[in-house]
Design a protein around this motif. Structure first.
Motif, PDB file in Angstrom:
ATOM      1  N   ALA A 192       7.083  -0.497   5.534  1.00  0.00           N
ATOM      2  CA  ALA A 192       8.002  -1.037   4.529  1.00  0.00           C
ATOM      3  C   ALA A 192       8.979   0.034   4.068  1.00  0.00           C
ATOM      4  CB  ALA A 192       7.209  -1.573   3.334  1.00  0.00           C
ATOM      5  N   TYR A 193      10.242  -0.347   3.952  1.00  0.00           N
ATOM      6  CA  TYR A 193      11.317   0.580   3.599  1.00  0.00           C
ATOM      7  C   TYR A 193      12.176   0.001   2.492  1.00  0.00           C
ATOM      8  CZ  TYR A 193      10.247   3.105   7.869  1.00  0.00           C
ATOM      9  OH  TYR A 193       9.608   3.829   8.830  1.00  0.00           O
ATOM     10  N   TYR A 231      10.808   5.409   3.514  1.00  0.00           N
ATOM     11  CA  TYR A 231       9.519   4.790   3.814  1.00  0.00           C
ATOM     12  C   TYR A 231       8.721   4.696   2.519  1.00  0.00           C
ATOM     13  CZ  TYR A 231       4.773   4.239   5.584  1.00  0.00           C
ATOM     14  OH  TYR A 231       3.502   3.794   5.805  1.00  0.00           O
ATOM     15  N   CYS A 232       8.260   3.494   2.178  1.00  0.00           N
ATOM     16  CA  CYS A 232       7.564   3.274   0.911  1.00  0.00           C
ATOM     17  C   CYS A 232       6.083   2.960   1.081  1.00  0.00           C
ATOM     18  CB  CYS A 232       8.236   2.136   0.143  1.00  0.00           C
ATOM     19  SG  CYS A 232       9.908   2.543  -0.387  1.00  0.00           S
ATOM     20  N   GLY A 233       5.635   2.635   2.279  1.00  0.00           N
ATOM     21  CA  GLY A 233       4.231   2.319   2.501  1.00  0.00           C
ATOM     22  C   GLY A 233       4.079   1.194   3.495  1.00  0.00           C
ATOM     23  N   GLU A 234       2.941   0.501   3.396  1.00  0.00           N
ATOM     24  CA  GLU A 234       2.648  -0.593   4.310  1.00  0.00           C
ATOM     25  C   GLU A 234       2.497  -1.900   3.550  1.00  0.00           C
ATOM     26  OE1 GLU A 234      -0.813   0.233   6.663  1.00  0.00           O
ATOM     27  OE2 GLU A 234      -0.030   2.163   7.324  1.00  0.00           O
ATOM     28  N   VAL A 235       2.917  -2.968   4.196  1.00  0.00           N
ATOM     29  CA  VAL A 235       2.699  -4.312   3.670  1.00  0.00           C
ATOM     30  C   VAL A 235       1.976  -5.119   4.749  1.00  0.00           C
ATOM     31  CG1 VAL A 235       4.653  -4.317   2.071  1.00  0.00           C
ATOM     32  CG2 VAL A 235       4.994  -5.111   4.426  1.00  0.00           C
ATOM     33  N   ASP A 236       1.266  -6.136   4.310  1.00  0.00           N
ATOM     34  CA  ASP A 236       0.595  -7.043   5.224  1.00  0.00           C
ATOM     35  C   ASP A 236       1.493  -8.257   5.367  1.00  0.00           C
ATOM     36  OD1 ASP A 236      -1.477  -7.917   6.881  1.00  0.00           O
ATOM     37  OD2 ASP A 236      -2.365  -9.082   5.259  1.00  0.00           O
ATOM     38  N   ASP A 258       0.883  -1.156   0.000  1.00  0.00           N
ATOM     39  CA  ASP A 258       0.000   0.000   0.000  1.00  0.00           C
ATOM     40  C   ASP A 258       0.924   1.209   0.000  1.00  0.00           C
ATOM     41  OD1 ASP A 258      -1.980   1.876   0.249  1.00  0.00           O
ATOM     42  OD2 ASP A 258      -2.573   1.305   2.283  1.00  0.00           O
ATOM     43  N   GLY A 259       1.315   1.613  -1.192  1.00  0.00           N
ATOM     44  CA  GLY A 259       2.343   2.620  -1.413  1.00  0.00           C
ATOM     45  C   GLY A 259       3.085   2.231  -2.672  1.00  0.00           C
ATOM     46  N   ALA A 260       4.366   2.522  -2.727  1.00  0.00           N
ATOM     47  CA  ALA A 260       5.146   2.167  -3.916  1.00  0.00           C
ATOM     48  C   ALA A 260       6.616   2.011  -3.557  1.00  0.00           C
ATOM     49  CB  ALA A 260       5.002   3.245  -4.990  1.00  0.00           C
ATOM     50  N   TRP A 261       7.212   0.950  -4.081  1.00  0.00           N
ATOM     51  CA  TRP A 261       8.658   0.760  -3.933  1.00  0.00           C
ATOM     52  C   TRP A 261       9.379   1.775  -4.805  1.00  0.00           C
ATOM     53  CZ3 TRP A 261       9.794  -1.865   0.121  1.00  0.00           C
ATOM     54  CH2 TRP A 261       8.986  -2.910   0.541  1.00  0.00           C
TER      55      TRP A 261
END
Length: 170
Positions: A164-165, A151-156, A83-86
């Protein structure tokens, strides 16, 4: 202290598990839910070693294992649904289960391990490092900030949201 970073062997499993067991207890004492659900466990460590993912940080003077992590290349299914982007779409090294021996805390060894992971990544010809952590893991969050992770977003990850970084190596 002179340290070495090397692939773990089956003979390393017991000291690795002791390090992780104490790290699990530290996380609990800090009030965190991270690692409080039976993961990691000795079976995970054995699987890491068997698959060649386990790496240890060793005090060369005493041949004592002082840290542990698992390194995987392009192998984290949870990262496909961020939920974001690498920052990148190519090859990456992901690391999990980073822990430093309780007897060696406060000596900068977590950062040294991270630098060793960077060297491993460069040696593989890869420029992207990815990792995730609990929202309440202040120590790891500080290290990410200090070492230039984005910081790139969230992962489950295993049923819980994680930060997530990614870090690009030059």
């Amino acid at each position: 202290m002179q340290i070495a970073f090397r692939q773990a062997t089956s003979g390393d499993a017991a000291p690795i598990w002791e390090i992780l067991k104490k790290a699990i207890a530290r996380r609990k004492a800090e009030g965190s839910d991270q690692w409080q659900d039976g993961y990691p466990n000795p079976e995970v460590v054995a699987r890491d070693i068997e698959n060649g993912y386990g790496y240890v940080l060793v005090d060369k003077d005493t041949d004592t294992i002082v840290g542990y992590c698992a390194l995987l290349i392009n192998d984290e299914p949870a990262y496909e649904a961020i939920d974001g982007a690498w920052l990148t779409n190519g090859d990456f090294v992901v690391y999990h289960r980073v822990a430093i021996s309780e007897d060696y805390l406060g000596q900068g060894l977590a950062q040294q391990m991270m630098k060793s992971i960077e060297e491993y990544t460069r040696a593989k010809g890869i420029v992207s490092l990815r990792a995730d952590t609990n929202f309440d893991n202040q120590g790891m969050l500080r290290i990410f900030d200090k070492l230039g992770y984005v910081y790139c977003g969230e992962v489950d990850f295993r049923g819980a949201k994680r930060r997530a970084y990614e870090k690009l190596l030059q």
